[in-house]
Design a protein around this motif. Sequence first.
Motif, PDB file in Angstrom:
ATOM      1  N   MET A   1     -10.353  -3.774  -0.795  1.00 34.62           N
ATOM      2  CA  MET A   1      -9.651  -4.299   0.342  1.00 34.62           C
ATOM      3  C   MET A   1      -9.823  -5.808   0.314  1.00 34.62           C
ATOM      4  O   MET A   1     -10.929  -6.305   0.410  1.00 34.62           O
ATOM      5  N   ASP A   2      -8.742  -6.519   0.165  1.00 34.72           N
ATOM      6  CA  ASP A   2      -8.818  -7.967   0.025  1.00 34.72           C
ATOM      7  C   ASP A   2      -8.231  -8.633   1.254  1.00 34.72           C
ATOM      8  O   ASP A   2      -7.028  -8.618   1.462  1.00 34.72           O
ATOM      9  N   VAL A   3      -9.105  -9.199   2.071  1.00 37.75           N
ATOM     10  CA  VAL A   3      -8.647  -9.876   3.292  1.00 37.75           C
ATOM     11  C   VAL A   3      -8.952 -11.369   3.240  1.00 37.75           C
ATOM     12  O   VAL A   3      -8.925 -12.039   4.258  1.00 37.75           O
ATOM     13  N   ARG A  39     -11.305   1.430  10.543  1.00 38.38           N
ATOM     14  CA  ARG A  39      -9.960   2.009  10.631  1.00 38.38           C
ATOM     15  C   ARG A  39      -9.115   1.558   9.438  1.00 38.38           C
ATOM     16  O   ARG A  39      -8.413   2.354   8.826  1.00 38.38           O
ATOM     17  N   SER A  40      -9.200   0.277   9.099  1.00 35.60           N
ATOM     18  CA  SER A  40      -8.462  -0.227   7.941  1.00 35.60           C
ATOM     19  C   SER A  40      -8.928   0.446   6.663  1.00 35.60           C
ATOM     20  O   SER A  40      -8.127   0.756   5.775  1.00 35.60           O
ATOM     21  N   GLU A  41     -10.239   0.684   6.552  1.00 32.34           N
ATOM     22  CA  GLU A  41     -10.761   1.352   5.359  1.00 32.34           C
ATOM     23  C   GLU A  41     -10.224   2.771   5.251  1.00 32.34           C
ATOM     24  O   GLU A  41      -9.863   3.232   4.164  1.00 32.34           O
ATOM     25  N   ILE A  42     -10.132   3.475   6.370  1.00 30.89           N
ATOM     26  CA  ILE A  42      -9.599   4.837   6.355  1.00 30.89           C
ATOM     27  C   ILE A  42      -8.133   4.824   5.938  1.00 30.89           C
ATOM     28  O   ILE A  42      -7.704   5.627   5.106  1.00 30.89           O
ATOM     29  N   VAL A  43      -7.366   3.897   6.493  1.00 23.17           N
ATOM     30  CA  VAL A  43      -5.950   3.782   6.132  1.00 23.17           C
ATOM     31  C   VAL A  43      -5.811   3.483   4.641  1.00 23.17           C
ATOM     32  O   VAL A  43      -4.999   4.100   3.942  1.00 23.17           O
ATOM     33  N   ASP A  44      -6.620   2.550   4.134  1.00 20.51           N
ATOM     34  CA  ASP A  44      -6.563   2.215   2.707  1.00 20.51           C
ATOM     35  C   ASP A  44      -6.944   3.414   1.834  1.00 20.51           C
ATOM     36  O   ASP A  44      -6.348   3.637   0.779  1.00 20.51           O
ATOM     37  N   ALA A  45      -7.949   4.184   2.262  1.00 15.80           N
ATOM     38  CA  ALA A  45      -8.356   5.360   1.490  1.00 15.80           C
ATOM     39  C   ALA A  45      -7.217   6.376   1.432  1.00 15.80           C
ATOM     40  O   ALA A  45      -6.917   6.926   0.367  1.00 15.80           O
ATOM     41  N   PHE A  46      -6.555   6.602   2.561  1.00 12.42           N
ATOM     42  CA  PHE A  46      -5.456   7.569   2.557  1.00 12.42           C
ATOM     43  C   PHE A  46      -4.242   7.040   1.808  1.00 12.42           C
ATOM     44  O   PHE A  46      -3.517   7.808   1.169  1.00 12.42           O
ATOM     45  N   ARG A  47      -4.027   5.743   1.838  1.00 12.07           N
ATOM     46  CA  ARG A  47      -2.947   5.163   1.033  1.00 12.07           C
ATOM     47  C   ARG A  47      -3.238   5.396  -0.449  1.00 12.07           C
ATOM     48  O   ARG A  47      -2.358   5.778  -1.214  1.00 12.07           O
ATOM     49  N   HIS A  72     -11.977   7.698  -2.723  1.00 14.16           N
ATOM     50  CA  HIS A  72     -10.917   6.696  -2.555  1.00 14.16           C
ATOM     51  C   HIS A  72     -11.287   5.636  -1.527  1.00 14.16           C
ATOM     52  O   HIS A  72     -10.467   4.802  -1.171  1.00 14.16           O
ATOM     53  N   SER A  73     -12.535   5.642  -1.068  1.00 18.86           N
ATOM     54  CA  SER A  73     -12.970   4.680  -0.049  1.00 18.86           C
ATOM     55  C   SER A  73     -13.308   3.330  -0.687  1.00 18.86           C
ATOM     56  O   SER A  73     -13.497   3.214  -1.896  1.00 18.86           O
ATOM     57  N   LEU A  74     -13.377   2.322   0.157  1.00 16.70           N
ATOM     58  CA  LEU A  74     -13.723   0.976  -0.299  1.00 16.70           C
ATOM     59  C   LEU A  74     -15.081   0.972  -0.984  1.00 16.70           C
ATOM     60  O   LEU A  74     -15.245   0.380  -2.039  1.00 16.70           O
ATOM     61  N   HIS A  75     -16.057   1.650  -0.406  1.00 22.66           N
ATOM     62  CA  HIS A  75     -17.403   1.671  -0.986  1.00 22.66           C
ATOM     63  C   HIS A  75     -17.370   2.218  -2.410  1.00 22.66           C
ATOM     64  O   HIS A  75     -17.993   1.678  -3.314  1.00 22.66           O
TER      65      HIS A  75
END
Length: 81
Positions: A1-3, A39-47, A72-75
Amino acid sequence: MDVQHELPESVQREMEFAREATSGNRGMMLTLALNYSARSEIVDAFRSLAEAAARNGGLQHMEVTEQLVSEHSLHSRIARS
């Protein structure tokens, strides 16, 4: 996740300086959770799951489990890099 693009330019410059200055180091990895949202991490994992499903026959063939979401999580993506 790159913010990084959401951070002030001065912070981005300092982060780039630190990244370059330590790029040859191999003993440790520092992970910063800036502007983090679970929440963003969950969305990214499902994406990521949906993209994997699209490459492998569609959602109807995928069983979504806690383990699969974890993979598929950020970790998990950080640990693999």
